[in-house]
Design a protein around this motif. Structure first.
Motif: not given
Length: 84
Positions: A24-35, A40-45, A59-66, A73-76
């Motif tokens: 389990h590489f992903a942060p347990r609560g979902g918050s990236c320790w770099k940015c 798991y939240e969508p961010i539009e750029r 739009t970046t972010g990881i959906t429930v399905e993904e 393995t990394g931050c989207p």
């Protein structure tokens, strides 16, 4: 339309790792320790497509399905690897 839900995605990734015997590489609560954004939240750029010259939105972010179907393995958002 893709579904984004932090709690459901955290649970789905945890279950995916457990079921597949994957680390389990992903942060347990979902918050990236770099940015500090939640993976798991969508961010539009907005960006400019240099070929067409048009302004587009990505739009970046990881959906429930993904989260439930692949190893995170990394931050989207900032592209920080969690497994190196």
């Amino acid at each position: 339309m893709p579904e984004y839900n932090i709690a459901e995605s955290v649970k789905a990734q945890s279950e995916y790792c457990k079921t597949n015997g994957a680390p389990h590489f992903a942060p347990r609560g979902g918050s990236c320790w770099k940015c500090n954004k939640n993976i798991y939240e969508p961010i539009e750029r907005k960006f400019k497509d240099y070929l067409s010259g048009e302004e587009k939105t990505r739009t970046t972010g990881i959906t429930v399905e993904e989260a439930g179907s692949q190893l995170v393995t990394g931050c989207p958002h900032c592209n920080r690897s969690y497994c190196d």
